[in-house]
Design an enzyme around this catalytic site. Structure first.
Site, PDB file in Angstrom:
ATOM      1  N   ARG A  47      45.522  72.567  11.715  1.00 29.95           N
ATOM      2  CA  ARG A  47      46.914  72.661  12.163  1.00 29.95           C
ATOM      3  C   ARG A  47      47.565  71.280  12.176  1.00 29.95           C
ATOM      4  O   ARG A  47      46.902  70.273  12.392  1.00 29.95           O
ATOM      5  CB  ARG A  47      46.989  73.253  13.571  1.00 29.95           C
ATOM      6  CG  ARG A  47      46.408  74.641  13.677  1.00 29.95           C
ATOM      7  CD  ARG A  47      46.682  75.232  15.031  1.00 29.95           C
ATOM      8  NE  ARG A  47      46.423  74.247  16.080  1.00 29.95           N
ATOM      9  CZ  ARG A  47      46.763  74.410  17.351  1.00 29.95           C
ATOM     10  NH1 ARG A  47      47.381  75.493  17.736  1.00 29.95           N
ATOM     11  NH2 ARG A  47      46.488  73.494  18.238  1.00 29.95           N
ATOM     12  N   ARG A  59      53.880  64.943  37.667  1.00 31.94           N
ATOM     13  CA  ARG A  59      53.852  64.148  36.443  1.00 31.94           C
ATOM     14  C   ARG A  59      54.494  62.782  36.637  1.00 31.94           C
ATOM     15  O   ARG A  59      54.349  61.917  35.784  1.00 31.94           O
ATOM     16  CB  ARG A  59      54.619  64.881  35.327  1.00 31.94           C
ATOM     17  CG  ARG A  59      53.797  65.927  34.607  1.00 31.94           C
ATOM     18  CD  ARG A  59      54.695  66.782  33.756  1.00 31.94           C
ATOM     19  NE  ARG A  59      55.117  66.094  32.534  1.00 31.94           N
ATOM     20  CZ  ARG A  59      54.418  66.152  31.399  1.00 31.94           C
ATOM     21  NH1 ARG A  59      53.302  66.826  31.336  1.00 31.94           N
ATOM     22  NH2 ARG A  59      54.855  65.545  30.327  1.00 31.94           N
ATOM     23  N   ARG A  78      49.499  61.711  21.106  1.00 34.62           N
ATOM     24  CA  ARG A  78      49.516  62.508  22.340  1.00 34.62           C
ATOM     25  C   ARG A  78      48.654  61.865  23.419  1.00 34.62           C
ATOM     26  O   ARG A  78      49.005  61.868  24.592  1.00 34.62           O
ATOM     27  CB  ARG A  78      49.023  63.934  22.063  1.00 34.62           C
ATOM     28  CG  ARG A  78      50.136  64.842  21.553  1.00 34.62           C
ATOM     29  CD  ARG A  78      49.596  66.142  21.034  1.00 34.62           C
ATOM     30  NE  ARG A  78      48.935  66.942  22.052  1.00 34.62           N
ATOM     31  CZ  ARG A  78      47.964  67.827  21.793  1.00 34.62           C
ATOM     32  NH1 ARG A  78      47.529  67.995  20.554  1.00 34.62           N
ATOM     33  NH2 ARG A  78      47.439  68.528  22.752  1.00 34.62           N
TER      34      ARG A  78
END
Ligand SMILES: [Zn+2]
Length: 225
Positions: free
Chosen positions: A160, A88, A171
């Site tokens: 949701r 990452r 995101r």
């Protein structure tokens, strides 16, 4: 065969990682699963990671790197492996490069699944969940038999919190920001691109072709060296 698979949230990366794993007989290793396994096994690294996660912190590169080193030393990784969600950061990528070199392993094939943000937003905002049985529907690709209600128990489906457009856009933004240095690190030499904005079976097919061609190249190289 060593594969690093990257893709934005909602691109279907998990499904494709599973496909590659079964098609080529290599384990698909996600960092999330690795964390849970180490925590459960109560290893030294697992204990450290658990404590950090429990306190709401971010597990540092050293711990993640250590877990990856342990994991790829397992016998099921002997003929290769796929890493999903790692590296990452650039220090993690550096660590992986030195780890592979030290173990005499080849460079990874780095695959980026590309899907335009608009398509991901459309896909993810189309998700609905049954509040009762938690089953997930998608009004575009996997609609319930009767609009707005769960097939299994007839409860009214809802959206949701995670699937609200603002949350998704944020995101995606975080993904691009996080992934940019990794792209720069691996591209253009080791990167391959796959169009993820098509039906999952077509994405699988594209991945299969790409990796089969790679296997052929490698065996040719081996035959001539
Ligand atoms: Zn239900």
């Amino acid at each position: 065969m060593i594969v690093l698979l990257f893709g934005p949230p909602g691109c279907g990366k998990g499904t494709q990682a599973g496909f590659i794993a079964s098609r080529f007989g290599i384990p698909a290793i996600s960092t999330g699963e690795m964390f849970r396994a180490e925590c459960k096994a109560g290893t030294e690294l697992g204990k450290q990671a658990c404590a950090i996660l429990a306190a709401g912190g971010l597990v540092g590169d050293d711990i993640v790197n250590g877990m990856v080193a342990n994991r790829i030393a397992q016998p099921d990784c002997a003929s290769g492996f796929l890493l999903d969600g790692y590296p990452r950061t650039v220090p993690q990528a550096d660590y992986l490069a030195s780890l592979l070199k030290k173990r005499g392993l080849p460079n990874p094939t780095v695959i980026f699944m590309e899907v335009p943000d608009e398509a991901l937003v459309a896909r993810l905002t189309a998700r609905r969940q049954c509040p009762q049985c938690k089953r997930i529907y998608n009004v575009l690709s996997r609609p319930p038999r009767n609009a707005g209600v769960c097939d299994d128990d007839g409860a009214a489906l809802s959206c949701r919190e995670d699937d609200r457009e603002e949350v998704i856009v944020e995101r995606l933004h975080a993904y691009h920001e996080l992934t940019q240095p990794i792209k720069q690190y691996y591209c253009p030499t080791l990167c391959r691109w796959v169009d993820g904005n098509q039906p999952p079976a077509n994405v699988s097919h594209a991945l299969e072709e790409l990796l089969s061609a790679k296997v052929e190249d490698d065996s040719l190289m081996a035959a001539f060296s």
